[in-house]
Design an enzyme around this catalytic site. Structure first.
Site, PDB file in Angstrom:
ATOM      1  N   ARG A 173       1.572  13.571   7.093  1.00 13.91           N
ATOM      2  CA  ARG A 173       2.476  14.230   8.266  1.00 13.91           C
ATOM      3  C   ARG A 173       3.799  14.299   7.715  1.00 13.91           C
ATOM      4  O   ARG A 173       4.722  15.069   8.784  1.00 13.91           O
ATOM      5  CB  ARG A 173       2.235  13.193   9.299  1.00 13.91           C
TER       6      ARG A 173
ATOM      7  N   ASP B  83       5.010   1.932   4.187  1.00 11.25           N
ATOM      8  CA  ASP B  83       5.817   2.896   5.017  1.00 11.25           C
ATOM      9  C   ASP B  83       6.421   2.474   6.051  1.00 11.25           C
ATOM     10  O   ASP B  83       6.746   2.892   7.138  1.00 11.25           O
ATOM     11  CB  ASP B  83       5.022   4.086   5.265  1.00 11.25           C
TER      12      ASP B  83
ATOM     13  N   LEU C   5       0.898  -1.416   0.085  1.00 15.74           N
ATOM     14  CA  LEU C   5      -0.146  -0.056  -0.150  1.00 15.74           C
ATOM     15  C   LEU C   5       1.031   0.994  -0.034  1.00 15.74           C
ATOM     16  O   LEU C   5       1.656   1.617   1.035  1.00 15.74           O
ATOM     17  CB  LEU C   5      -0.980  -0.123   1.267  1.00 15.74           C
TER      18      LEU C   5
ATOM     19  N   GLY D  57      -8.834   4.940   2.136  1.00 10.26           N
ATOM     20  CA  GLY D  57      -8.473   4.191   2.997  1.00 10.26           C
ATOM     21  C   GLY D  57      -7.765   3.004   2.564  1.00 10.26           C
ATOM     22  O   GLY D  57      -7.728   2.522   1.538  1.00 10.26           O
TER      23      GLY D  57
HETATM   24  C1  UD1 Z   1      -2.180   2.076   9.380  1.00 10.46           C
HETATM   25  C2  UD1 Z   1      -3.367   1.142  10.316  1.00 10.46           C
HETATM   26  C3  UD1 Z   1      -3.026   0.990  11.632  1.00 10.46           C
HETATM   27  C4  UD1 Z   1      -1.690   0.277  11.930  1.00 10.46           C
HETATM   28  C5  UD1 Z   1      -0.484   1.333  11.219  1.00 10.46           C
HETATM   29  C6  UD1 Z   1       0.841   0.644  11.375  1.00 10.46           C
HETATM   30  C7  UD1 Z   1      -5.393   1.396   9.068  1.00 10.46           C
HETATM   31  C8  UD1 Z   1      -6.635   1.816   9.006  1.00 10.46           C
HETATM   32  N1  UD1 Z   1      -4.519   1.772  10.067  1.00 10.46           N
HETATM   33  O1  UD1 Z   1      -2.345   3.255  10.151  1.00 10.46           O
HETATM   34  O2  UD1 Z   1      -3.838   0.103  12.435  1.00 10.46           O
HETATM   35  O3  UD1 Z   1      -1.188   0.266  13.512  1.00 10.46           O
HETATM   36  O4  UD1 Z   1      -0.945   1.404   9.953  1.00 10.46           O
HETATM   37  O5  UD1 Z   1       1.743   1.266  10.714  1.00 10.46           O
HETATM   38  O6  UD1 Z   1      -5.200   0.578   8.350  1.00 10.46           O
HETATM   39  N2  UD1 Z   1      -2.695   4.140   2.114  1.00 10.46           N
HETATM   40  C9  UD1 Z   1      -3.113   3.823   0.663  1.00 10.46           C
HETATM   41  N3  UD1 Z   1      -4.433   4.365   0.517  1.00 10.46           N
HETATM   42  C10 UD1 Z   1      -5.198   5.088   1.475  1.00 10.46           C
HETATM   43  C11 UD1 Z   1      -4.696   5.159   2.774  1.00 10.46           C
HETATM   44  C12 UD1 Z   1      -3.430   4.663   3.092  1.00 10.46           C
HETATM   45  O7  UD1 Z   1      -2.365   3.235  -0.267  1.00 10.46           O
HETATM   46  O8  UD1 Z   1      -6.344   5.425   1.082  1.00 10.46           O
HETATM   47  C13 UD1 Z   1      -1.251   3.414   2.245  1.00 10.46           C
HETATM   48  C14 UD1 Z   1      -0.455   4.580   2.672  1.00 10.46           C
HETATM   49  O9  UD1 Z   1       0.186   5.157   1.797  1.00 10.46           O
HETATM   50  C15 UD1 Z   1       0.585   3.771   3.642  1.00 10.46           C
HETATM   51  C16 UD1 Z   1       0.002   2.856   4.369  1.00 10.46           C
HETATM   52  O10 UD1 Z   1      -1.566   2.510   3.546  1.00 10.46           O
HETATM   53  O11 UD1 Z   1       1.883   3.211   3.180  1.00 10.46           O
HETATM   54  C17 UD1 Z   1      -0.623   2.935   5.745  1.00 10.46           C
HETATM   55  O12 UD1 Z   1      -1.360   4.083   5.666  1.00 10.46           O
HETATM   56  P1  UD1 Z   1      -1.385   5.335   6.808  1.00 10.46           P
HETATM   57  O13 UD1 Z   1      -2.057   6.409   6.617  1.00 10.46           O
HETATM   58  O14 UD1 Z   1       0.006   5.372   7.171  1.00 10.46           O
HETATM   59  O15 UD1 Z   1      -1.779   4.460   8.179  1.00 10.46           O
HETATM   60  P2  UD1 Z   1      -1.520   4.603   9.611  1.00 10.46           P
HETATM   61  O16 UD1 Z   1      -2.104   5.770  10.269  1.00 10.46           O
HETATM   62  O17 UD1 Z   1      -0.199   4.499   9.781  1.00 10.46           O
HETATM   63 CA    CA Z   2       1.675   4.564   8.461  1.00 13.93          CA
END
Ligand code: UD1
Ligand code: CA
Length: 469
Positions: A19, A106, A12, A81
């Protein structure tokens, strides 16, 4: 991995990384010479995960170019999401692949071993879904793993949706999972976005599978930092610190001496041969490769530079150079792109070299600028020699043959060719080609006025002036 054991991967990487407060997508944030998400991709590849589908969205074209081909890419048009992002990748999973690993893009500290252990645990327990978890002393910001009184996983609750007692849970979701493909495919369309962020959370899939009676497992990472997510620049700095230590340790185990790990900065892309010693305050960056038995530093910066064996480089700034074996450079040299130093060349203090080849065993030891030049073997370039390569409009080449002796403070005005074995007298501005074995001298001749200084002193004492003769 046998055909039936093949595991696909979904990474993902469509989020903006708000941030980070950056103009660049988070997936491409530079981390020890590589884009952040490349570390995740390398770990999955190392664990034999294939194919790998990367979900891109924010800055999609830029991210795709930065991560390279060799992966499948799925588009998430809007960042709705992590669950929504995963859904975009599902149609790209080939038929017949029973299992899929989903990974956050990430989390650059993840290793191939951790991915292998997650998949093994999933397989051995016969689970339908396995979430990789970590016990953190400070779980702030992470989704919490909610279990019933018997320890069975009920689901995952995001920090922003968590009740106070759930916030006290220290077991967190790392955003690494292994699923039975068909189970994930069935659960994803059942997600909703009725939560604090109005997003389709991948974390909710765990609750959906558990409620449907599916077997949900946790694989707890033995090292809680391994799967840590990087959301802001402080976490990026901490990840860099951890990766840097990992790189330095591996080099030491491979036979490199690192005198002071605290002040040694080596990118993940760098290679160093055995019995090379790295003194304090040394930076090795980008596509740099160093051979065996060298001494590097103290106070050295090397970027995109190839170095042979038995070289001694210290207190210098070197970018885009090719350095053969047994070369010495420093202190205070500045070698710019296109510098080629042949075997045994010696470069000393306050020497700047650009787009220039310096031949075998040639010495350029003090206060010199060589630009757009070719210097032969066993030549001596005296102190203060300058190639005047730029006429204000265009650059011109200087060619200096083998065994040429350039005296101190020569000014070599390009275009210029100095033949093999020629001798350039000190302090000469050289404008015309010099044939082999010739002497070129270009100076005003010296006038000596006998007794002039004494007469001046005497006339000063008498309050007068010299007669100027
Ligand atoms: C996410 C998890 C959280 C976990 C954490 C661990 C969810 C809802 N939450 O939170 O439970 O503890 O990771 O690091 O999954 N991304 C997409 N498309 C989107 C949103 C995000 O591709 O619409 C990707 C981001 O680029 C990123 C990853 O998903 O690489 C995680 O997204 P991020 O927003 O960092 O989630 P967290 O708030 O860290
Ligand atoms: Ca994250």
């Amino acid at each position: 991995m046998a055909e039936s054991e093949q595991v696909a991967g979904i990474v993902l990487a469509a989020g903006k990384g708000t941030r980070m407060k950056s103009d660049y997508p988070k997936a491409l944030m530079p981390l020890l010479g590589l884009p952040l998400t490349v570390y995740v991709l390398q770990a999955l590849q190392g664990a034999g995960i294939d194919p790998i589908i990367v979900v891109i969205g924010h800055g999609a074209e830029q991210v795709r170019a930065g991560l390279g081909e060799g992966y499948c890419y799925a588009r998430q048009a809007e960042p709705l999401g992590t669950g929504h992002a995963t859904m975009q990748a599902m149609p790209l999973i080939p038929e017949g692949i029973a299992r899929v690993v989903v990974a956050a893009g990430d989390a650059p500290l993840v290793t191939a071993d951790a991915i292998r252990a997650l998949v093994e645990h999933h397989r051995n327990t016969g689970a339908q879904a396995t979430v990789a978890t970590a016990q953190l002393s400070d779980p702030t910001g992470y989704g919490r793993i909610v279990r019933d009184s018997t320890g069975r996983i009920l689901g995952i609750v995001e920090e922003r949706d968590a009740l106070p007692e759930q916030k006290a849970i220290r077991e967190v979701c790392t955003s690494f999972y292994c699923f039975e493909t068909c189970v994930l495919r069935e659960a994803l369309p059942r997600l909703n976005n009725l939560n604090a962020q109005g997003e389709y959370y991948l974390t909710d899939v765990i609750g959906i599978i558990a409620q449907g009676g599916g077997k949900v497992e946790a694989w707890q990472s033995p090292d809680p930092t391994l799967l840590m997510g990087v959301n802001n620049r402080w976490e990026l700095a901490q990840a860099a610190q951890a990766l840097r230590e990992r790189i330095l340790k591996q080099l030491c185990l491979d036979g490199v001496t690192i005198v002071d790990p605290a002040t040694t900065y080596i990118d993940a892309t760098v290679q160093v041969g055995h019995d090379t010693t790295i003194e304090p305050n040394t930076y090795l960056r980008g596509k740099t490769a160093v051979g065996a038995n060298c001494t590097l530093g103290p106070d050295l910066y090397l970027e995109d530079t190839q170095v042979g064996d038995r070289c001694r480089l210290f207190r210098s700034h070197i970018v885009g150079a090719t350095i053969e074996s047994e070369v010495s450079v420093g202190p205070f040299a500045h070698l710019r792109p296109g510098t080629v130093l042949r075997r045994g060349a010696r470069i000393g203090d306050f020497v700047e070299i650009k787009n220039t080849e310096v031949g075998e065993e040639t010495k350029v030891l003090h206060l010199t600028y060589l630009g757009d030049a070719t210097v032969g073997k066993r030549a001596n370039i005296g102190a203060g020699t300058i190639t005047c390569n730029f006429d204000g409009m265009r650059k011109h080449r200087t060619v200096i043959g083998d065994e040429v002796f350039v005296g101190s403070h020569a000014t070599l005005i390009a275009p210029l060719t100095i033949g093999r074995g020629a001798y350039i007298a000190a302090a000469s501005p050289i404008t015309d080609d010099v044939p082999p074995d010739a002497l070129a001298i270009a100076r005003c001749y010296q006038t000596v006025k006998e007794g002039w200084a004494r007469r001046r002193r005497e006339s000063k004492q008498m309050g007068g002036k010299t007669d100027g003769k």
